[in-house]
Design an enzyme around this catalytic site. Structure first.
Site, PDB file in Angstrom:
ATOM      1  N   ASP A 145       2.657  -0.124   0.860  1.00 42.79           N
ATOM      2  CA  ASP A 145       1.857  -0.090  -0.364  1.00 42.79           C
ATOM      3  C   ASP A 145       2.472   0.837  -1.404  1.00 42.79           C
ATOM      4  O   ASP A 145       3.146   1.821  -1.061  1.00 42.79           O
ATOM      5  CB  ASP A 145       0.428   0.387  -0.059  1.00 42.79           C
ATOM      6  CG  ASP A 145      -0.334  -0.591   0.821  1.00 42.79           C
ATOM      7  OD1 ASP A 145       0.063  -1.768   0.883  1.00 42.79           O
ATOM      8  OD2 ASP A 145      -1.320  -0.158   1.451  1.00 42.79           O
ATOM      9  N   ARG A 146       2.190   0.545  -2.645  1.00 39.02           N
ATOM     10  CA  ARG A 146       2.725   1.338  -3.754  1.00 39.02           C
ATOM     11  C   ARG A 146       2.369   2.816  -3.622  1.00 39.02           C
ATOM     12  O   ARG A 146       3.201   3.698  -3.860  1.00 39.02           O
ATOM     13  CB  ARG A 146       2.182   0.787  -5.079  1.00 39.02           C
ATOM     14  CG  ARG A 146       2.666   1.540  -6.306  1.00 39.02           C
ATOM     15  CD  ARG A 146       2.085   0.935  -7.565  1.00 39.02           C
ATOM     16  NE  ARG A 146       2.533   1.638  -8.758  1.00 39.02           N
ATOM     17  CZ  ARG A 146       2.169   1.326  -9.990  1.00 39.02           C
ATOM     18  NH1 ARG A 146       1.345   0.316 -10.190  1.00 39.02           N
ATOM     19  NH2 ARG A 146       2.619   2.015 -11.024  1.00 39.02           N
TER      20      ARG A 146
END
Length: 316
Positions: A145-146
């Site tokens: 995930d970012r």
């Protein structure tokens, strides 16, 4: 003299390309086209595989037939790093924790997307291609995930990519994450197996009996007054799996904007926390060429280390 207009193309996928994601295939084929445009034409269904609309994560199969729409490329576009990204690219170079002729491993910073798209024109993979222009092939082996920091594995050869993807599918790759969760996680709660279902409209993941089977294993590393540092090991690789399983267990991860608890965020803010406390700390796999057993770790940054020190001080 009029320049010839681009036309619709049909491409038949060969075995050496099979297994690659359609978005990565398009980015490699149209290197001068912004990633935002690639994802836009996918979203609008202008790219078809076997006459059907597909999603960016679709993995190409041998003998698939891709329909490519006409794409106009501005002649002024160059495959260079925009000036606004120079600092970002330079910073990523310092995040390399392992590299050889076949693989590259980063300690990805939180807040950095692994690839462009979804409103972002530049991500980790685009930056690494700019930093390694002499490397003809660079592809993400997996994604995080970012807002999650930590280990990100990149392949330098297609054969290496496919070998590592097989290891992921066969679940022989082991990944360990550090997460700061709310409350006191019971040491006896070692495994969460709640099935997960993703809402394709908003990408929110929820526990749902009709969802996909999932398993995350948890181990208590350190307990504080109102928080616990745990090691999370995903056995399956579903979207937001660790975050949702932690929430489902009653112990959401600190500063999780989707699945967290604002009261816990406010508590941890006093220790300097201002980001998701989820870090991919370690990965174990077999090197696809040398067959060496790889065991790579990536340290938490100073911000996360400072939060842990602050929590320890409160307990002493």
């Amino acid at each position: 003299m009029n320049r010839e207009e681009p036309k619709v193309q049909f491409i038949k996928i060969s075995d050496d390309i099979a297994g690659q994601r359609i978005d990565n295939f398009l980015r490699n084929r149209f290197k001068k086209v912004p990633s935002s445009m690639i994802y836009r034409i996918l979203r609008k269904g202008r790219v078809r595989v076997n006459k059907k609309r597909i999603k960016p994560e679709y993995k190409l199969k041998n003998e698939d037939v891709i329909r490519l729409p006409p794409i106009k490329i501005q002649e002024t576009m160059e495959v260079t790093v925009p000036n606004t990204n120079l600092e970002f690219v330079t910073r990523l170079e310092k995040c390399v924790v392992y590299e050889d002729d076949h693989i590259l491993i980063l300690n990805k910073p939180s807040g950095t997307a692994v690839h462009g798209g979804s409103g972002l024109c530049f991500g980790v993979i685009e930056a690494m291609r700019a930093l390694r222009p002499y490397v003809r092939f660079l592809e993400l082996v997996h994604r995080i995930d970012r807002d999650t920091s930590g280990i990100l594995l990149i392949a330098k050869k297609r054969s290496v990519l496919r070998h590592l993807q097989v290891q992921f599918r066969e679940k022989t790759v082991k990944k360990h994450y550090f997460a700061l969760v709310m409350g006191n996680w019971k040491p006896t709660m070692c495994k969460v197996t709640a099935p997960l279902l993703k809402n394709e409209m908003n990408s929110i993941v929820r526990v749902n009996q009709s969802g996909k089977k999932c398993e995350t294993r948890f181990k208590v590393l350190e307990q504080f007054e109102e928080a616990t540092l745990v090691q999370a090991t995903p056995i399956t690789g579903r979207t937001h799996q660790i975050r949702v399983h932690a929430q489902y267990s009653g112990h959401p991860i600190a500063w999780d904007g989707r699945y967290g608890d604002q009261r816990f965020d406010a508590y941890t803010k006093q220790f300097g926390l201002s980001r998701l406390f989820l870090h991919a700390a370690n990965i174990k796999f077999t090197h696809p060429v040398t067959e060496e057993k790889m065991d790579i770790s990536a340290p938490m940054n100073k911000l996360l280390e400072g939060v842990i020190e602050g929590l320890r001080s409160c307990c002493s």
